[in-house]
Design an enzyme around this catalytic site. Structure first.
Site, mmCIF file in Angstrom:
data_model
loop_
_atom_site.group_PDB
_atom_site.id
_atom_site.type_symbol
_atom_site.label_atom_id
_atom_site.label_comp_id
_atom_site.label_asym_id
_atom_site.label_seq_id
_atom_site.Cartn_x
_atom_site.Cartn_y
_atom_site.Cartn_z
ATOM 1 N N ASP A 266 0.826 -1.212 0.000
ATOM 2 C CA ASP A 266 0.000 0.000 0.000
ATOM 3 C C ASP A 266 0.861 1.264 0.000
ATOM 4 O O ASP A 266 0.360 2.348 0.321
ATOM 5 C CB ASP A 266 -0.906 0.021 1.242
ATOM 6 C CG ASP A 266 -2.260 -0.605 0.949
ATOM 7 O OD1 ASP A 266 -2.464 -1.088 -0.175
ATOM 8 O OD2 ASP A 266 -3.115 -0.625 1.855
ATOM 9 N N ASP B 139 -7.940 -7.057 13.343
ATOM 10 C CA ASP B 139 -7.584 -8.396 13.804
ATOM 11 C C ASP B 139 -8.478 -8.848 14.959
ATOM 12 O O ASP B 139 -8.959 -9.976 14.986
ATOM 13 C CB ASP B 139 -6.103 -8.442 14.207
ATOM 14 C CG ASP B 139 -5.697 -7.238 15.048
ATOM 15 O OD1 ASP B 139 -6.579 -6.451 15.448
ATOM 16 O OD2 ASP B 139 -4.493 -7.082 15.310
#
Length: 692
Positions: free
Chosen positions: A259, A412
């Protein structure tokens, strides 16, 4: 009447009990000579002058050592003053503008509290010097109006402010005791696991196939993802470690999910991927044009690729993680025969844990997190929060619970909670370790902690209805999620840490009618810190700094918790933790037994990076995925900062320490003094990596 101790009379006696000692200064390290019995008194008398000279030398030696200690302390103080000068005076002299104070509500509250404390300190010291003592005023004497006003304030403090403050203190003490009981329970669970030797054991650790023509047929298809964003310092060692994992090449695919918005970094990562592709590794480079959804968006985009349907499991490693070559062979067998298992999480190990004081303190926290929290929850509850990396997921479980979502900054933990609500189970492997890197600067650590403590509160708001409505988990599991996992460990812990030790404790110095017992201020925190350090026994010398630093970090964690709970703008920030690329050979050898070949190969990779880049440019001129041309990247110059919340709290605690001298609070004074110094050190950014 006090007893009289006349040592002259005792010494003048010819016979006396005890064993005299003669000091011999033959070497710098003086020796002790014992004389048996009182019969040698005559010899002692003869050598008394000699003994006096030897005693003089001992005193001189001790004076020398004391002078050395004073010089050492003076040097440390001078270094501290020089660092303060660099933070405050040098930037102004060179025309550099200092960071403006944060104008947030918490800073304004602390500043107002500090001003009030200074005023009250002046009033109390003035009253003490005038000899005013508390007594209920019988009337207002116009000729002594200040004394009457002070007496009225004392009555208000006694009847109204004191009881209210004591009620708040008692409430926080109850929360403190509940959280401490939870921590002790987890620690006892860890001791039980250790003493019984309990650990997950796979039913069949081998994947070898009986078919001689296809020996790799028994190995499951594994997708390995390495999400990264501008990770110029660590991308090379991470890709190198992942590409050397011992697994059949035709049963493994590596996705490098980049990214980065820095063109140079994109080019270097693409060159590294191309180099390993030429070596026969099944590896793909993917780059997104924007960071929509941050890490969660990056992982979700990668899972949408058509070829992912051919894979059964996915392993995730952040850009600074360096798994051992046997990582998959030690983690994947646990999925065999357990179709309800969705996640195998491994433990982290750190290449730079001894880099500075900040990394040492982080190591204490994370060792307790993995050794106690993750291991105990994994064994007794089959659930824990996914750490975002160094874990293997069953892809069908990811799809079953809705895949990656970017609704919080803790994607997460989000997917772990949703998988738990869908009935999936988790396993934590404490004996499988993956090397990674700790933040070395306080700025990077502070941003990381803000994200880790604001995200859970966002998630709690979003998933609370789903927890209540879930039909695949029991009432006990729901209670664990709501009251222990979220409320006690994510909300109550930062709330009482900040409120009790940074607000109520200083207030009790100015309002002595409300008190905090010594066991709340010193004894229980010391016991809790001692338990936290036990999983990393080499850190015992840092027990006191750890206790002070954890209280110092409470202001950051409290602010993050409030930000996430009320959806403030700062809770939506997702800042990549800055890495430095530490991978020293000594550190790798300490954490990985067979790391020598890997280190040598990494050194070779560094030499061939430029040649691989040139080769990639030549071979990919007509490629559909072209490597961007190099462009100059504008890098912001690193500098140490001033943290105004911590500085204001330092002044407040030191003011409260001065006030405590009037009421003789004993240990409270020392706690406030050293805690104030700890806030001052952190506020001046004197902990962690220093920029000259």
């Amino acid at each position: 009447m006090a007893p009289r101790f006349d040592f002259g009379d005792w010494w003048s006696k010819e016979e006396h009990q005890g064993t005299p000692v003669v000091v011999k200064m033959e070497n710098p390290n003086w020796d002790l000579l014992e004389i048996d019995g009182p019969n040698q008194g005559g010899e002692i008398g003869k050598g008394r002058n000699k003994n006096a000279k030897q005693l003089t030398w001992v005193l001189l030696l001790k004076a020398h050592r004391a002078a050395g200690c004073v010089a050492y302390l003076a040097t440390g103080l001078w270094t501290l003053l020089a660092a303060i000068q660099n933070r405050l005076i040098a930037p102004k002299a060179s025309g550099v503008k200092l960071d403006k104070p944060v104008k947030g509500k918490l800073y304004r509250f602390i500043r107002a509290f500090l001003i009030t404390a200074l005023v009250m300190l002046g009033i109390d010291y003035g009253a003490h010097m005038l000899g005013w003592h508390f007594a209920a005023p019988t009337g207002i004497n116009l000729w002594n109006l200040p004394h009457a006003v002070y007496m009225a304030w004392m009555v208000i403090r006694l009847q109204y402010i004191g009881p209210a403050l004591q009620l708040a203190a008692d409430s926080c003490i109850v929360l403190f005791l509940v959280q401490s009981a939870d921590r002790i329970t987890q620690f006892m669970g860890c001791m039980y696991v250790k003493l019984r030797g309990i650990k997950p054991i796979p039913v069949d650790p081998s994947f070898e196939s009986d078919d001689p023509e296809q020996p790799d047929k028994g190995y499951p298809m594994v997708l390995i993802q390495i999400p990264m964003c501008n990770e110029r310092e660590v991308y090379e060692q991470s890709i190198s470690a992942v590409c050397q994992i011992d697994w059949p090449k035709n049963r493994m695919l590596v996705q490098v999910l980049d990214d980065s918005d820095d063109v140079e970094t994109q080019e270097l990562i693409a060159a590294e991927v191309h180099k390993w592709h030429l070596k026969g590794v099944n590896i793909i480079y993917r780059h997104r044009e924007n960071r929509t959804g941050y890490k969660a968006g990056n992982l979700r985009s990668a899972m949408e690729c058509e070829y992912v349907k051919d894979y059964e499991f996915v392993a995730i490693f952040d850009a600074d993680f360096q798994p051992k070559s046997d990582f998959l062979k030690r983690s994947m067998p646990h999925f065999k025969g357990q179709p309800e298992l969705c996640l195998v999480q491994t433990r982290w190990a750190f290449v730079n844990k001894d880099e500075n004081l900040l990394t040492r303190l982080q190591n204490i926290n994370l060792c307790f997190h993995f050794e106690v929290e993750q291991q105990v929850n994994g064994h007794f509850l089959n659930f824990f929060g996914f750490n975002g990396t160094a874990g293997v997921w069953r892809i069908s479980a990811l799809e079953d619970c809705g895949g990656w979502m970017d609704r919080t900054t803790v994607e997460d933990m989000d997917i772990a909670v949703r998988a738990h609500l869908c009935g999936w189970k988790f396993i934590f492997l404490n004996d499988v370790r993956c090397l990674c890197e700790l933040p070395e600067s306080y700025e990077a650590y502070r941003k990381q902690q803000h994200r880790w403590h604001s995200g859970p509160m966002q998630l709690f708001r979003l998933c609370l209805p789903d927890i209540i409505k879930s039909k695949k988990v029991t009432a006990l599991q729901k209670s664990n999620l709501i009251f222990l996992f979220f409320l006690l460990r994510k909300l109550i812990l930062p709330f009482y840490s900040f409120t009790l030790f940074c607000v109520i404790l200083p207030l009790t110095m100015f309002v002595p009618e409300a008190q905090l017992p010594v066991w709340v201020v010193c004894y229980i925190p010391a016991v809790m810190s001692f338990m936290n350090i036990l999983p990393s026994p080499k850190s015992f010398p840092f027990l006191i700094p750890y206790l002070l630093f954890e209280n110092t970090m409470s202001v950051t964690k409290f602010q993050a918790m409030i930000s996430g709970l009320f959806q403030l703008s700062s809770s939506l920030e997702w800042v990549v933790t800055k890495k430095s690329g530490r991978a020293s050979e000594a550190d790798l050898l300490a954490g990985v037994q067979d790391s020598k070949p890997q280190d040598q190969l990494q050194k070779l990779n560094r030499v061939t990076s430029e040649s691989a880049l040139e080769s990639l440019r030549k071979e990919n001129k007509d490629s559909p995925v072209a490597v961007p041309n190099p462009a100059p990247s504008l890098k912001k110059k690193k500098k140490n900062r001033l943290y105004w919340n911590e500085l204001a709290l330092a002044c407040l605690l030191l003011t409260a320490a001065m006030r405590s001298l009037l009421t003789e609070h004993g240990l409270h004074f020392y706690f406030l003094l050293f805690q104030g110094i700890s806030f001052l050190v952190v506020g001046l950014d004197l902990i962690g990596e220093q920029v000259s």
